[in-house]
Design an enzyme around this catalytic site. Structure first.
Site, PDB file in Angstrom:
ATOM      1  N   ALA A  76     -43.429-121.052 -70.661  1.00  0.00           N
ATOM      2  CA  ALA A  76     -44.355-122.175 -70.511  1.00  0.00           C
ATOM      3  C   ALA A  76     -43.785-123.496 -71.007  1.00  0.00           C
ATOM      4  O   ALA A  76     -44.210-124.561 -70.557  1.00  0.00           O
ATOM      5  CB  ALA A  76     -45.668-121.873 -71.217  1.00  0.00           C
ATOM      6  N   ASN A 156     -54.148-122.988 -78.910  1.00  0.00           N
ATOM      7  CA  ASN A 156     -53.451-121.888 -79.579  1.00  0.00           C
ATOM      8  C   ASN A 156     -53.751-121.791 -81.069  1.00  0.00           C
ATOM      9  O   ASN A 156     -53.467-120.776 -81.683  1.00  0.00           O
ATOM     10  CB  ASN A 156     -51.943-122.010 -79.353  1.00  0.00           C
ATOM     11  CG  ASN A 156     -51.423-123.400 -79.580  1.00  0.00           C
ATOM     12  OD1 ASN A 156     -51.882-124.361 -78.972  1.00  0.00           O
ATOM     13  ND2 ASN A 156     -50.473-123.529 -80.484  1.00  0.00           N
ATOM     14  N   GLN A 184     -52.757-119.614 -73.208  1.00  0.00           N
ATOM     15  CA  GLN A 184     -53.580-118.807 -74.114  1.00  0.00           C
ATOM     16  C   GLN A 184     -54.847-118.287 -73.435  1.00  0.00           C
ATOM     17  O   GLN A 184     -55.396-117.272 -73.840  1.00  0.00           O
ATOM     18  CB  GLN A 184     -53.968-119.621 -75.356  1.00  0.00           C
ATOM     19  CG  GLN A 184     -52.794-120.089 -76.197  1.00  0.00           C
ATOM     20  CD  GLN A 184     -52.197-118.983 -77.057  1.00  0.00           C
ATOM     21  OE1 GLN A 184     -52.801-117.930 -77.282  1.00  0.00           O
ATOM     22  NE2 GLN A 184     -50.989-119.211 -77.558  1.00  0.00           N
ATOM     23  N   SER A 204     -47.243-118.054 -69.367  1.00  0.00           N
ATOM     24  CA  SER A 204     -46.119-117.454 -70.090  1.00  0.00           C
ATOM     25  C   SER A 204     -46.379-115.958 -70.258  1.00  0.00           C
ATOM     26  O   SER A 204     -47.469-115.560 -70.672  1.00  0.00           O
ATOM     27  CB  SER A 204     -45.998-118.114 -71.471  1.00  0.00           C
ATOM     28  OG  SER A 204     -44.922-117.559 -72.172  1.00  0.00           O
ATOM     29  N   ALA A 205     -45.369-115.135 -69.948  1.00  0.00           N
ATOM     30  CA  ALA A 205     -45.576-113.672 -69.965  1.00  0.00           C
ATOM     31  C   ALA A 205     -45.772-113.116 -71.374  1.00  0.00           C
ATOM     32  O   ALA A 205     -46.515-112.161 -71.566  1.00  0.00           O
ATOM     33  CB  ALA A 205     -44.382-112.979 -69.294  1.00  0.00           C
ATOM     34  N   HIS A 206     -45.106-113.722 -72.366  1.00  0.00           N
ATOM     35  CA  HIS A 206     -45.107-113.062 -73.680  1.00  0.00           C
ATOM     36  C   HIS A 206     -46.407-113.219 -74.460  1.00  0.00           C
ATOM     37  O   HIS A 206     -46.560-112.638 -75.534  1.00  0.00           O
ATOM     38  CB  HIS A 206     -43.892-113.492 -74.519  1.00  0.00           C
ATOM     39  CG  HIS A 206     -43.966-114.848 -75.131  1.00  0.00           C
ATOM     40  ND1 HIS A 206     -44.277-115.036 -76.451  1.00  0.00           N
ATOM     41  CD2 HIS A 206     -43.726-116.073 -74.621  1.00  0.00           C
ATOM     42  CE1 HIS A 206     -44.232-116.333 -76.725  1.00  0.00           C
ATOM     43  NE2 HIS A 206     -43.898-116.980 -75.636  1.00  0.00           N
ATOM     44  N   CYS A 331     -47.752-127.298 -89.236  1.00  0.00           N
ATOM     45  CA  CYS A 331     -47.088-127.141 -87.945  1.00  0.00           C
ATOM     46  C   CYS A 331     -45.593-127.269 -88.165  1.00  0.00           C
ATOM     47  O   CYS A 331     -44.795-126.786 -87.398  1.00  0.00           O
ATOM     48  CB  CYS A 331     -47.585-128.184 -86.955  1.00  0.00           C
ATOM     49  SG  CYS A 331     -47.275-129.866 -87.445  1.00  0.00           S
TER      50      CYS A 331
HETATM   51  N1  PMP Z   1     -48.443-123.723 -74.477  1.00  0.00           N
HETATM   52  C1  PMP Z   1     -49.184-123.060 -75.366  1.00  0.00           C
HETATM   53  C2  PMP Z   1     -50.648-123.352 -75.478  1.00  0.00           C
HETATM   54  C3  PMP Z   1     -48.598-122.103 -76.191  1.00  0.00           C
HETATM   55  O1  PMP Z   1     -49.347-121.450 -77.086  1.00  0.00           O
HETATM   56  C4  PMP Z   1     -47.209-121.850 -76.072  1.00  0.00           C
HETATM   57  C5  PMP Z   1     -46.507-120.833 -76.948  1.00  0.00           C
HETATM   58  N2  PMP Z   1     -46.737-120.999 -78.309  1.00  0.00           N
HETATM   59  C6  PMP Z   1     -46.471-122.574 -75.121  1.00  0.00           C
HETATM   60  C7  PMP Z   1     -47.130-123.496 -74.336  1.00  0.00           C
HETATM   61  C8  PMP Z   1     -44.992-122.365 -74.930  1.00  0.00           C
HETATM   62  O2  PMP Z   1     -44.758-121.148 -74.265  1.00  0.00           O
HETATM   63  P1  PMP Z   1     -43.326-120.446 -74.239  1.00  0.00           P
HETATM   64  O3  PMP Z   1     -43.217-119.720 -75.541  1.00  0.00           O
HETATM   65  O4  PMP Z   1     -43.406-119.504 -73.071  1.00  0.00           O
HETATM   66  O5  PMP Z   1     -42.304-121.493 -74.044  1.00  0.00           O
END
Ligand code: PMP
Length: 408
Positions: A76, A156, A184, A204-206, A331
């Site tokens: 993402a 998130n 999310q 995002s897959a993970h 953060c």
């Molecule tokens: N957008 C949001 C709202 C997320 O929570 C995250 C991952 N923390 C990302 C984007 C980034 O995703 P990725 O880890 O696949 O780069």
């Protein structure tokens, strides 16, 4: 006593790969290892057919009209960068104003910052105390120069779900592109790119029990047909929008994870929300001055973000070392800046520093939640008993009103 960090309560950061996802992926490393861009033999054709099947599944998860609207990426962060920079660069002759909310992920905020450095005007839309944006406040920011609005489906840190459909109607009626970071929220809350008039959407897959390093960007092909300036030059894969050999095992895992979410998501969301409510109810009943950060209804099923007045979040997290948690208050742990999300919601620095984020998910059990509640109550009480600040808070004194004199 469970071993150190053995109880995983950080499902917003990442999720374990579901064993069924791993099983689907494995043959694509060895037997079916072809490059989908190889047009001259069966290895390539088979890989291409597999990837096209995966694209169909992702389109179904998004509610997209066509699988051609799904562009695979490395995650993402890349999807958000491609959406913002690609759309802004393509549309810059039409206008140079974009709008993002103040609580977006850094991959949106920093991409917007980069565009600002290149001469675009960027407006930051504020949120209320629950983390929600207001469609009226957004409407007030729109100008004839506005080309793109980017908002997340769900946050998130605090799990707040945005009024995406109302905003989609607004942007669509004004001919402004709408990008949604759905990382999310997809499969967790009611959402579909058609109904919500979304033009670009990052996944995002993970975060869905799939593998790390693979994601997608939905790019609408009709009403309107969205055009992007590609950010990676090369072989012209993904209709020229994202060059690079596709991560076939990752894509197959992503699609299997999406399929599981489509089949089992509703039940899982109900179960996880029940566990979250149980944890919240126990903590709030046992501990005074605990506040829930986020929206009481419009929030992710697995999210619980709490502030424990008088307790420092980082210290509490360390004391709860048998849990994998996140403070949500730092953060950037190097600077110990309080969370920009909580600050944008109007929390004072003290409360922002006293927050913990619990992220429940597929692996979370009732026994884990009950144990977590017991241990959190114990540690918060212990820390408060030692804190002069807590004595004041208990007596109703606002520490912000005290003028501290330097000891000599
Ligand atoms: N957008 C949001 C709202 C997320 O929570 C995250 C991952 N923390 C990302 C984007 C980034 O995703 P990725 O880890 O696949 O780069």
């Amino acid at each position: 006593m469970p071993a150190r960090s053995s109880i995983y309560l950080d499902h917003h950061a990442t999720t374990p790969v579901d064993p069924r996802v791993l099983e689907t992926m494995l043959p694509y490393f060895t037997e079916h290892f072809g490059n989908p861009a190889s047009r001259s033999h069966r290895y390539g054709w088979d890989a291409e057919a597999a990837v096209e099947g995966a694209r169909e599944t992702l389109a179904r998860l998004l509610g997209a009209k066509s699988s051609k609207e799904v562009v695979f990426t490395s995650g993402a962060t890349e999807s958000n960068n491609l959406a913002l920079k690609g759309a802004a660069e393509y549309a810059e002759t039409k206008g140079r104003h974009i709008i993002v909310s103040a609580i977006e992920h850094k991959s949106v905020l920093d991409a917007a910052k980069r565009l600002r450095a290149r001469g675009f005007e960027v407006s930051e839309l504020g949120v209320d105390s629950t983390g929600r944006v207001s469609p009226d406040a957004l409407a007030a920011l729109l100008t004839p120069q506005t080309i793109l609005v980017s908002l997340m489906l769900a946050n998130n840190e605090v799990g707040t779900v945005q009024p995406i459909e109302a905003i989609g109607q607004l942007t669509h009626s004004r001919g402004i592109l709408f990008h949604v970071d759905a990382v999310q929220g997809i499969g967790r809350v009611d959402f579909d790119v058609e109904r919500c008039h979304v033009d670009l959407c990052s996944l995002s897959a993970h975060k869905l029990y799939g593998p790390k390093g693979v994601g997608a960007l939905y790019v609408r092909r009709a009403r309107p047909r969205v055009r992007l300036v590609s950010q990676l030059d090369g072989g012209g894969q993904e209709q020229g929008m994202r060059s690079g050999t596709l991560n076939v095992p990752g894509i197959m895992g992503f699609a299997r994870a999406a399929e599981l979410l489509l089949d089992e998501g509703a039940d899982e969301n109900r179960r996880v929300a029940g566990l979250r409510d149980r944890l919240q109810a126990r903590l709030v009943a046992a501990l005074p001055l605990v506040t829930v950060n986020g929206h009481p209804e419009h929030r992710l099923p697995g999210n619980l973000n709490l502030s424990f007045a008088g307790v420092e979040g980082e210290g509490l997290m360390l004391a709860l070392s048998e849990f994998a948690l996140s403070t949500g208050s730092a953060c950037d742990s190097a600077t110990l800046e309080p969370s920009y999300v909580l600050r944008a919601m109007g929390l004072d620095a003290g409360l922002a520093h006293s927050s913990l984020r619990f992220g429940l998910g597929r692996s979370t059990t009732e026994a884990q939640v009950d144990y977590a509640a017991e241990r959190i109550i114990q540690e918060v009480q212990r820390k408060r008993a030692m804190s002069p600040l807590w004595e004041m808070l208990e007596e109703g004194i606002d520490p912000a009103t005290i003028s501290w004199s330097r000891a000599h």
